[in-house]
Design an enzyme around this catalytic site. Sequence first.
Site, short mmCIF file in Angstrom:
data_model
loop_
_atom_site.label_atom_id
_atom_site.label_comp_id
_atom_site.label_asym_id
_atom_site.label_seq_id
_atom_site.Cartn_x
_atom_site.Cartn_y
_atom_site.Cartn_z
N SER A 1 0.80 -1.23 0.00
CA SER A 1 0.00 0.00 0.00
C SER A 1 0.83 1.28 0.00
O SER A 1 0.32 2.35 -0.30
CB SER A 1 -0.94 0.01 1.21
OG SER A 1 -0.22 0.16 2.41
N LYS B 1 1.01 4.70 6.83
CA LYS B 1 0.45 5.55 5.79
C LYS B 1 1.15 6.90 5.81
O LYS B 1 1.93 7.21 6.71
CB LYS B 1 -1.06 5.76 5.99
CG LYS B 1 -1.90 4.49 6.05
CD LYS B 1 -1.97 3.76 4.73
CE LYS B 1 -2.79 2.47 4.84
NZ LYS B 1 -2.69 1.62 3.64
#
Length: 256
Positions: free
Chosen positions: A70, A141
């Site tokens: 991701s 993230k």
Amino acid sequence: MDTEAQHMERDPSSAPADGAEEGSRFTHVPDRSADSMSWGRAVFLGMLCTVALLLFSAFVLQPFLIPSGSMEPTLKVGDRVLVNKLAYRFGSEPQRGDVVVFDGTGSFVQETPEGDAVTALLRGAAASLGLAEPAETDFVKRVVGVGGDRVVCCDERGRLGVNGRSVDEEYLHPGDKPSEVAFDIVVPDGTLWMMGDHRGKSRDSRDHLGQPGGGMVPVDRVIGRVDWLGWPLGRLGSLEGTGAFTGIRPPGASHG
């Protein structure tokens, strides 16, 4: 005949063979207690080093194994990064562009997964040393919006906008758009809007807009900032920063 002299003579059968000293007849017994003490000392030192590493990982610098793609190309599957847990300990807060590890309980994960307590403890210890995948509630993230920011996607050129200024995200995975899903949100104070660099494979704040919390991650859930790459050796070094958010002003400020 001198009987006393006879009694004083040594029995030839009792003499040491080949002229060896009499003391050599005694067999040497190995001292096994010394070996036991050495092993015990080694085990104790090993346990002491492990505890020291766990404490260092818990409060200063934690290895973190990247479990998914991701965050590609910035972070790849199998990378081991070093998370600086002191980055936000003394009054500083996450900034736009920071890559952070956080506990997604209540934001990305609505319920804490159940499991065996002992297994969870062992897995947590291994994860804290970078030897196992992180807990299902831990995520990595990039911070895209901080408290008060208005984050919009997308402008006429397909770019992300923060507080009225378009952002050229050079860190995105080649071929990815900033977002396939349109959104226009204002980040509440004390929270963060998180997005992965591989937008096509990242489940991030966008995926939780309709859930409790709206995908916003509380600042106090941030574990630390990813500052270094520790493995593989070919990628060893500090994580490169980004200038994508340079010039973004606080919400409400006019852009010259």
